[in-house]
Design a protein around this motif. Structure first.
Motif, short mmCIF file in Angstrom:
data_model
loop_
_atom_site.label_atom_id
_atom_site.label_comp_id
_atom_site.label_asym_id
_atom_site.label_seq_id
_atom_site.Cartn_x
_atom_site.Cartn_y
_atom_site.Cartn_z
N ARG A 117 0.87 -1.18 0.00
CA ARG A 117 0.00 0.00 0.00
C ARG A 117 0.91 1.23 0.00
NH1 ARG A 117 -2.50 -3.16 4.02
NH2 ARG A 117 -1.86 -1.72 5.68
N PRO A 118 1.14 1.82 -1.16
CA PRO A 118 2.14 2.89 -1.28
C PRO A 118 1.92 4.08 -0.36
CG PRO A 118 1.53 2.08 -3.45
CD PRO A 118 0.58 1.45 -2.48
N ALA A 119 0.68 4.36 0.00
CA ALA A 119 0.41 5.52 0.85
C ALA A 119 0.55 5.23 2.34
CB ALA A 119 -1.01 6.05 0.57
N ASP A 120 0.83 3.98 2.68
CA ASP A 120 0.92 3.57 4.09
C ASP A 120 2.38 3.32 4.43
OD1 ASP A 120 0.87 2.30 6.55
OD2 ASP A 120 -0.93 1.14 6.12
N GLY A 121 2.98 4.22 5.19
CA GLY A 121 4.39 4.10 5.52
C GLY A 121 4.72 2.85 6.31
N ARG A 122 3.86 2.45 7.24
CA ARG A 122 4.11 1.25 8.04
C ARG A 122 4.09 0.01 7.15
NH1 ARG A 122 3.43 0.17 13.41
NH2 ARG A 122 4.29 2.28 13.63
N ASN A 123 3.14 -0.05 6.25
CA ASN A 123 3.06 -1.17 5.31
C ASN A 123 4.31 -1.24 4.44
OD1 ASN A 123 2.26 -1.79 2.21
ND2 ASN A 123 1.11 -3.17 3.56
N ALA A 124 4.77 -0.09 3.96
CA ALA A 124 5.96 -0.05 3.12
C ALA A 124 7.19 -0.55 3.88
CB ALA A 124 6.20 1.36 2.60
N LEU A 125 7.32 -0.15 5.14
CA LEU A 125 8.45 -0.57 5.94
C LEU A 125 8.41 -2.08 6.18
CD1 LEU A 125 10.95 0.16 7.58
CD2 LEU A 125 9.47 0.60 9.54
N GLU A 126 7.23 -2.62 6.44
CA GLU A 126 7.12 -4.07 6.66
C GLU A 126 7.47 -4.84 5.39
OE1 GLU A 126 3.12 -4.45 7.97
OE2 GLU A 126 3.57 -3.92 10.07
#
Length: 301
Positions: free
Chosen positions: A270-279
């Motif tokens: 999910r490109p707009a979700d920083g936590r998702n990107a980090l995971e």
């Protein structure tokens, strides 16, 4: 960008128990974030395994891990010295030891020298040709922090740097280069561009404000497709390398687990979700392990 921002420097684990002064040096070398040294280690480990040296040269894998920890730390210290003004203006990096005042620039330089000396010890364990190949990467390392100022694709430069271990490991075991080494390296470069584009999604808003360039900003709304493309190139490069070592369709089957894992990253990103990107970025430690196991199977078959 949605979701809370995960600071670049995190006081956790053993690092959190260190005295404040020592903690600053540990954070500067990112000892609290081991994902970086795993990502630096894997390409070299792949090369050793695919070239057939994982068992006979097990000590080489250990030295490569030590070198990855030390040189990733040295690279982070150097990067933070160069980027200290930019880091102070980005929410995720403002807590880093230098911009926060925890470690002075002079002390950081001394720490850089100490970590580099550990890297030198590792270098001395290599044969002369492999050692020369390793030293050839220093120019790429030195220029990396400046790439975000002059190109929209600093992730490509990082790919050249973080994949260099594949060349070092291959030359150390095989005694020279070949198409398999080149394809393994090229695949690794594409993999790094893909995962570092995911990582850069955390900073797109701040980067836009201060004028820092990245592949995440360059791709914009096409970032998921772009990452998928780079991962596809990565798997293709690895397939060529495997075929050069063992021209058998069964060798390519060994790539299915890592290919499926990379596909999962893209599908759930999910490109707009920083936590998702980090995971998703951190999950590349698993991707590296899956490819290492594939290289081990093909290289020792």
């Amino acid at each position: 960008m949605t979701g809370p921002i995960t600071p670049d420097s995190q006081h956790r684990g053993l690092v959190s128990r260190l005295p404040r002064r020592l903690r600053g040096f540990a954070l500067l070398a990112r000892f609290d974030r081991p994902i970086g040294w795993w990502l630096l280690f894997w390409p070299g480990a792949w090369a050793v395994a695919l070239a057939g040296g994982a068992v006979a040269r097990w000590e080489l894998l250990a030295w490569l891990l030590v070198g990855s920890i030390a040189m990733r730390g040295a690279g982070c210290v150097y990067n933070d010295i160069v980027d200290r003004d930019l880091d102070a203006r980005v929410a995720r990096t403002a807590a880093r030891p230098i911009p926060s005042g925890l470690v002075s620039v002079r002390a950081a330089l001394a720490w850089l020298v100490a970590l580099s000396l550990v890297g030198l010890v590792v270098l001395l364990q290599l044969r002369s040709l492999a050692a020369l190949v390793a030293m050839a990467s220093l120019a790429l390392v030195a220029l990396y922090p400046f790439m975000k100022r002059i190109t929209w694709w600093p992730q490509a430069w990082l790919g050249l740097v973080f994949s260099w271990g594949a060349l070092v490991g291959w030359v150390e075991v095989a005694g020279g280069f070949g198409l398999a080494a080149a394809a393994l390296y090229a695949g690794s470069v594409a993999w790094v561009i893909g995962y570092d584009t995911i990582y850069a999604l955390q900073d797109v808003d701040d980067d836009a404000l201060i004028g820092v360039r990245s592949s995440a900003r360059a791709l914009g709304g096409r970032v998921r497709g772009g990452v998928a493309g780079f991962y596809a190139v990565a798997v293709g490069g690895w397939a060529v390398a495997f075929w050069q070592v063992r021209p058998d369709p069964l060798a390519l089957v060994a790539l299915l687990p890592v290919a499926m894992h990379l596909g999962w990253q893209v599908a759930t990103l999910r490109p707009a979700d920083g936590r998702n990107a980090l995971e998703r970025f951190r999950s590349n430690r698993t991707a590296g392990l899956l490819l290492f196991l594939a290289c081990l199977v093909v290289g020792t078959a």
